[in-house]
Design an enzyme around this catalytic site. Structure first.
Site, mmCIF file in Angstrom:
data_model
loop_
_atom_site.group_PDB
_atom_site.id
_atom_site.type_symbol
_atom_site.label_atom_id
_atom_site.label_comp_id
_atom_site.label_asym_id
_atom_site.label_seq_id
_atom_site.Cartn_x
_atom_site.Cartn_y
_atom_site.Cartn_z
ATOM 1 N N PRO A 324 0.833 -1.208 0.000
ATOM 2 C CA PRO A 324 0.000 0.000 0.000
ATOM 3 C C PRO A 324 0.864 1.254 0.000
ATOM 4 O O PRO A 324 1.884 1.324 0.684
ATOM 5 C CB PRO A 324 -0.794 -0.120 1.303
ATOM 6 N N GLY A 325 0.463 2.237 -0.773
ATOM 7 C CA GLY A 325 1.139 3.536 -0.772
ATOM 8 C C GLY A 325 0.117 4.640 -0.632
ATOM 9 O O GLY A 325 0.082 5.362 0.368
ATOM 10 N N ARG A 326 -0.747 4.758 -1.641
ATOM 11 C CA ARG A 326 -1.796 5.768 -1.638
ATOM 12 C C ARG A 326 -2.660 5.688 -0.368
ATOM 13 O O ARG A 326 -3.006 6.704 0.233
ATOM 14 C CB ARG A 326 -2.688 5.550 -2.867
ATOM 15 N N CYS A 398 -0.333 28.703 -17.197
ATOM 16 C CA CYS A 398 -0.792 29.122 -18.521
ATOM 17 C C CYS A 398 -1.253 27.887 -19.301
ATOM 18 O O CYS A 398 -0.602 27.449 -20.257
ATOM 19 C CB CYS A 398 0.333 29.852 -19.256
#
Length: 470
Positions: A324-326, A398
């Site tokens: 797991p990371g997120r 931009c």
């Protein structure tokens, strides 16, 4: 394509169907904010005991605000949930996926809390090693590792190199021979399971760059070559089906296909594969559309899947690991912005769109532009009694696609100088940050017990100019 006149249908004030009208536009929605986030008596949002007004004054905006208690609580929750669910089987390890967000302090937290660390480039490996992370608890990924990256990983004694191609088997073997050691490798296999997620973050279907396909016998041939290599030890098999996944259905199919390969190797090569890595990709709540599972539900569900599939194939249950990371980093962090221009764009008739411009944008969060991601936001410096109005939060770049939050309700009196927080920005925001338009990247600060600590300082124009040696 012919040009055409821009019409009213290009924008309107109707909220998307999934976005509920708030009963109180000042409310912190459960699940979107880190554990210590709350509103104080003066109406400002506070996280880790620190008001966003104080953060803006002392640190400036934009800034990534990381709730240290929340990050570490989530890391330990995954560690404990998977250890408990797999304890009756052959055990399980959790590796934090550093690509979500990595710095020296995070690497030290992960090490102290008993997780492994997954890195996928030489740069991430360098951060881990400088932080003193034990090499044997590091896994190195990557579909195109350089010779230098492989060599450095072997010299550091990483616990496993996740091999991604037949060609890489020979590279790792040759470098291990030069160094006079044996390399522990896992083989990343492509299961053909496509997670129900964005095309660019679904990583197990056949038409993509990762892994060794189970179709056409490629993965089996890779196993055979590793077993025959003089300087390689086959640690196990690795599978990853994608990201932002909310249930265990995809893991069931993927585990079955990987375990079919384990059985084939047992029957045809007389070799027992004792470890299996099922990746990560566990989803988080970015807005009210999402209902993520708990670590306990994920661990229990996947443990049942693995045990059942092994029983049917008459296999010993392997030791399993996850990445797991997120799900650890994402909800721990909010990005704090200051509002600049507020523009009500009237398009004729009842149709209009309110654009709220902030002092960051796609240079600190490109996920909206890259993945069509949906975020939420909140007026965080004060409360308002004004009616909610659907707005679009945009950046200063931009670029017409410079959108941070596509649709969310903010009070109708949002104005220049207000503070706005976007939650769940701890994963793949700073990691994907850029200097587009020569905008310096924001700092990452940790807050805990009323204290502010800088983890990554704000870039300056001097930093940017210092690289320009033409």
């Amino acid at each position: 394509m012919r040009a055409h006149e821009a019409g009213a249908l290009h924008g309107n004030d109707a909220a998307p169907t999934w976005l509920p009208y708030p009963s109180d536009v000042n409310t912190l929605i459960d699940g979107l904010w880190s554990r210590t986030t709350r509103r104080t008596e003066d109406g400002a949002v506070e996280v880790g005991g620190v008001s966003v007004a104080r953060i803006a004054e002392e640190v400036g905006t934009p800034a990534f605000v990381l709730d240290e208690d929340d990050f570490r609580h989530r890391a330990r929750a995954f560690r404990d949930a998977f250890a408990e669910a797999f304890r009756p089987l052959a055990g399980a390890d959790v590796y934090y996926a550093g690509k979500a967000f990595l710095c020296g302090a995070v690497a030290r937290w992960v090490e102290e809390d008993g997780l492994g660390l997954d890195v996928c480039t030489g740069g991430e490996l360098a951060v881990a090693l400088r932080a003193g992370f034990p090499g044997e608890r590091i896994a190195l990924h990557g579909n195109n590792k350089s010779l230098a990256e492989i060599r450095r990983a072997l010299e550091a004694g990483v616990g496993r190199i996740v091999v991604d191609s037949l060609d890489e088997i020979d590279l790792v073997d040759a470098i291990a021979a030069e160094l006079g050691l044996r390399a522990a490798v896992m083989l990343r296999v492509t299961t053909g399971v496509e997670a129900h997620t964005h095309e660019f973050i679904a990583t197990a279907h056949e038409d993509q760059k990762f892994g060794l396909s189970l179709t056409g016998n490629t993965a089996f041939e890779a196993v055979r070559r590793v077993l025959a290599a003089e300087h390689l030890d086959l640690v196990g098999l690795h599978s990853h089906i994608g990201s932002q996944i909310f249930d265990t259905g995809g893991f069931e199919v993927a585990a079955r296909r990987v375990l079919d390969l384990v059985a084939q190797v047992r029957d045809q090569l007389d070799h027992t594969i004792t470890q299996l890595d099922l990746g990560g990709g566990f989803g988080v709540m970015y807005n009210t559309q999402h209902t993520p599972s708990t670590p306990e539900a994920l661990a229990s569900g996947i443990a049942g899947i693995v045990e059942k599939q092994c029983h049917e194939l008459e296999l010993e249950v392997p030791h399993v690991s996850f990445e797991p990371g997120r799900a650890i980093a994402g909800p721990s962090t909010q990005t704090l912005y200051t509002v600049g221009t507020v523009k009500d764009v009237r398009l004729g008739g009842p149709h209009h769109r309110v654009y709220v411009s902030v002092d960051g944008g796609m240079s600190d969060n490109v996920r909206t532009a890259l993945y069509d991601a949906d975020y939420s936001c909140l007026l965080s410096g004060r409360v308002s009694e004004q009616q909610p109005e659907v707005v679009r939060v945009v950046g200063k770049h931009c670029e017409s696609g410079d959108i941070v939050v596509k649709d969310e309700y903010l009070p109708a009196d949002v104005r220049r100088g207000d503070l706005v927080s976007v939650p769940v920005t701890g994963a793949y925001c700073y990691s994907l940050a850029s200097n587009y338009n020569h905008v310096p990247r924001p700092p990452v600060i940790a807050v805990k017990d009323g204290e502010i600590r800088t983890l990554i300082r704000r870039e300056t124009e001097e930093d940017l100019l210092g690289l320009d040696v033409g």
